[in-house]
Write an enzyme that holds these catalytic residues in place. Structure first.
Site, PDB file in Angstrom:
ATOM      1  N   GLU A 274       0.835  -1.198   0.000  1.00 18.30           N
ATOM      2  CA  GLU A 274       0.000   0.000   0.000  1.00 18.30           C
ATOM      3  C   GLU A 274       0.874   1.255   0.000  1.00 18.30           C
ATOM      4  OE1 GLU A 274      -3.404   0.267  -0.303  1.00 18.30           O
ATOM      5  OE2 GLU A 274      -3.198  -1.861  -0.763  1.00 18.30           O
ATOM      6  N   TRP A 277       1.772   1.600  -3.513  1.00 17.97           N
ATOM      7  CA  TRP A 277       0.756   2.266  -4.337  1.00 17.97           C
ATOM      8  C   TRP A 277       0.872   3.784  -4.194  1.00 17.97           C
ATOM      9  CZ3 TRP A 277      -2.433   1.555  -8.274  1.00 17.97           C
ATOM     10  CH2 TRP A 277      -3.421   2.514  -8.510  1.00 17.97           C
ATOM     11  N   TRP A 305     -20.105  11.587 -20.731  1.00 18.23           N
ATOM     12  CA  TRP A 305     -20.485  11.862 -19.343  1.00 18.23           C
ATOM     13  C   TRP A 305     -21.799  12.635 -19.308  1.00 18.23           C
ATOM     14  CZ3 TRP A 305     -17.660   8.958 -16.411  1.00 18.23           C
ATOM     15  CH2 TRP A 305     -16.302   8.752 -16.661  1.00 18.23           C
ATOM     16  N   ASN A 340     -11.231   2.687   2.455  1.00 20.79           N
ATOM     17  CA  ASN A 340     -10.776   2.551   1.073  1.00 20.79           C
ATOM     18  C   ASN A 340     -11.695   1.689   0.226  1.00 20.79           C
ATOM     19  OD1 ASN A 340      -8.645   3.033  -0.983  1.00 20.79           O
ATOM     20  ND2 ASN A 340      -8.455   0.807  -0.885  1.00 20.79           N
ATOM     21  N   TRP A 358     -15.558  11.681 -13.523  1.00 25.54           N
ATOM     22  CA  TRP A 358     -14.746  11.414 -12.331  1.00 25.54           C
ATOM     23  C   TRP A 358     -14.147  12.678 -11.737  1.00 25.54           C
ATOM     24  CZ3 TRP A 358      -9.628  12.854 -12.377  1.00 25.54           C
ATOM     25  CH2 TRP A 358      -9.033  13.050 -13.621  1.00 25.54           C
ATOM     26  N   TRP A 381      -8.924   8.110  -8.520  1.00 20.42           N
ATOM     27  CA  TRP A 381     -10.160   8.377  -9.245  1.00 20.42           C
ATOM     28  C   TRP A 381     -10.066   7.888 -10.685  1.00 20.42           C
ATOM     29  CZ3 TRP A 381     -15.070   9.231  -8.359  1.00 20.42           C
ATOM     30  CH2 TRP A 381     -15.460   9.657  -7.073  1.00 20.42           C
TER      31      TRP A 381
END
Length: 483
Positions: A274, A277, A305, A340, A358, A381
């Site tokens: 993590e 990431w 969108w 998360n 987004w 995102w």
């Protein structure tokens, strides 16, 4: 001539394992300075929740420095140049920041200072590996996380060991330089942060406390428990990391030490990944600085969108009628954070079930999250939207009902943030619209009155999303020809 070194604090609001501060203290007295930079581009000005945390964190840092932290507000580059000229300072140090506008600012400032004969040193205190250090064999950046972390990061020299708080730290305090913390005007005018204040302790000591409470059991059990929002199985270190109240190096080695160096432990490996990431997100932002505003994947430039302010508002306020989504959005508003797993669910619902861009979700998170971080927010995102590097495919659409049933089986998380559903039985807690009327009556739930009807039909909105994806794959001229 001042023999002190100006230490410019940024996202490194701590004394321990602060390379710039350590370097400066070894050379004599230091002048600690924090500047709220008003030259920051409008889109990147910290949101309301972040400003609250920053105010509290700076207060704790000031306490650690015996109330000798200098605070200023304005164009950071101009302020530093003026201070150097006025006080004949010859040494300036800082720890590197990685947002594109910060890199540009720091590069120009360093060039100006060096040309003026000032000794300028910068250090890495925010990342385990520098973004330019972890590249593929052809010297291009990684675009997929697993090879980036496993093949890239873990093949590099180990992250540097943390250093302790400087011994005998000597501070030179110049009263006319310090405008005071309140001059930064970070605190909100309205007291909407009372719940956050009860839950969180910003500052270096709060970070250390969260780390000690998480280790060792948390790291060992992380892989098995991290996806269940009601278990509180995450480390809660993200905002502390963002503001630099603790370094990733401290967390990395504390976690390894807590499990006696057993890096093959699956829980530890999962937790350290993590941190990987986080590194990957910063690498993407460094190499592709457009990702906060533009789709990483250009094929989504023609994605249809929807513009739907009413649905967007319902999502923001946790009034979608989808319990796990509403719980997550209310958690965000009340606490400044969100689990998360739930972040992925609410993100998927916005960009797929509601077909809303987004970027509108990213902006809301930017204002509401205590740990709003440009690299992580943008990359995450884009990941859930299917538009980013190593993203989940757009056609992977989370079903919020099954996600809730799997990761909040008794509905404890939902009931905490949606108390109007507190009496709903487990079978219907994540899909109250399917409950018989007698069950709804027993639970006191009146759909459309004290709890919303679902904003969309999940099955129909999923098909609509897949149709939109198919439409976006057409060539622009084909789309134009059909209009």
């Amino acid at each position: 001539m001042s023999t002190s070194t100006l230490v410019w604090f940024r996202q490194d609001l701590r004394l321990r394992d602060n390379p710039a501060l350590t370097y400066a203290s070894e050379r004599g007295t230091v002048i600690p300075l924090y500047i709220f930079d008003t030259a920051c581009p409008e889109n990147f000005v910290p949101g309301g929740a972040s400003k609250w945390w920053l105010h509290k964190s700076l207060g704790r840092l000031n306490d650690s420095l015996d109330n000798q932290l200098h605070c200023a507000k304005g164009d950071a580059s101009k302020i530093i140049i003026e201070l150097i000229q006025q006080h004949n300072i010859k040494q300036v140090v800082w720890n590197r920041a990685y947002e594109p506008w910060q890199i540009k600012r720091d590069t120009l400032l360093k060039q100006t200072l060096v040309e003026a004969g000032i000794d300028v040193q910068s250090f890495n205190s925010h990342l385990l590996w520098e973004p330019w250090q972890v590249l593929k064999k052809d010297e291009t950046p990684y675009k997929v996380f697993t090879p980036y972390y496993r093949r890239g990061c873990l093949s590099k020299p180990s992250p540097r060991m943390p250093v302790d708080t400087p011994h005998n730290l000597q501070v030179e305090y110049i009263p006319q330089l310090d405008k005071g913390l309140d001059s930064l005007a970070l605190m909100p005018d309205i007291n909407w942060y009372s719940t956050m204040q009860e839950m969180w302790t910003p500052g270096e000591q709060g970070a250390a406390k969260h780390l000690s409470e998480f280790l060792p059991n948390g790291a060992e059990e992380y892989k098995n428990k991290r996806d269940f929002p009601d278990l509180g199985a995450t480390s809660k270190l993200s905002p502390h990391l963002h503001f630099g109240e603790i370094s990733p190096n401290q967390i990395w080695y504390a976690a390894i030490h807590a499990l006696n160096g057993n890096t093959e432990d699956v829980g530890l490996d999962c937790y350290l990944s993590e941190l990987g990431w986080r590194e990957f997100s910063h690498s993407l932002l460094f190499h592709f600085p457009h990702i906060p505003q533009k789709n990483f994947s250009p094929k989504f430039e023609h994605f249809p969108w929807r513009s739907d302010d009413k649905s967007l508002k319902a999502w923001q306020l946790g009034q979608t009628g989808i319990p796990i989504v509403d719980a997550g959005m209310r958690e965000l508003w009340q606490t400044g954070t969100m689990h998360n797993r739930v972040r992925m669910v609410v993100g998927s619902f916005l960009v797929k079930n509601l077909l809303i861009d987004w970027r509108k979700g990213e902006r809301w998170f930017w204002d509401c999250l205590l740990d709003a971080d440009l690299a992580a927010n943008s990359a995450s995102w884009q990941w859930i939207a299917g538009t980013g590097a190593d993203a989940a495919p757009y056609f992977r659409i989370f079903n919020p009902v099954t996600q809730g049933q799997r990761f909040d089986p008794q509905g404890d998380y939902v009931k905490r943030f949606c108390p109007e559903l507190a009496k709903m039985p487990d079978k219907y807690i994540h899909n109250p619209w399917d409950a018989p009327q007698n069950i709804l009556d027993y639970a006191g739930v009146k759909l459309g009155k004290n709890y919303p009807e679902p904003l969309v039909d999940l099955k129909a909105s999923r098909l609509r999303a897949l149709d939109a994806l198919a439409q976006s794959k057409q060539q622009p001229e084909e789309i134009t020809g059909k209009v």
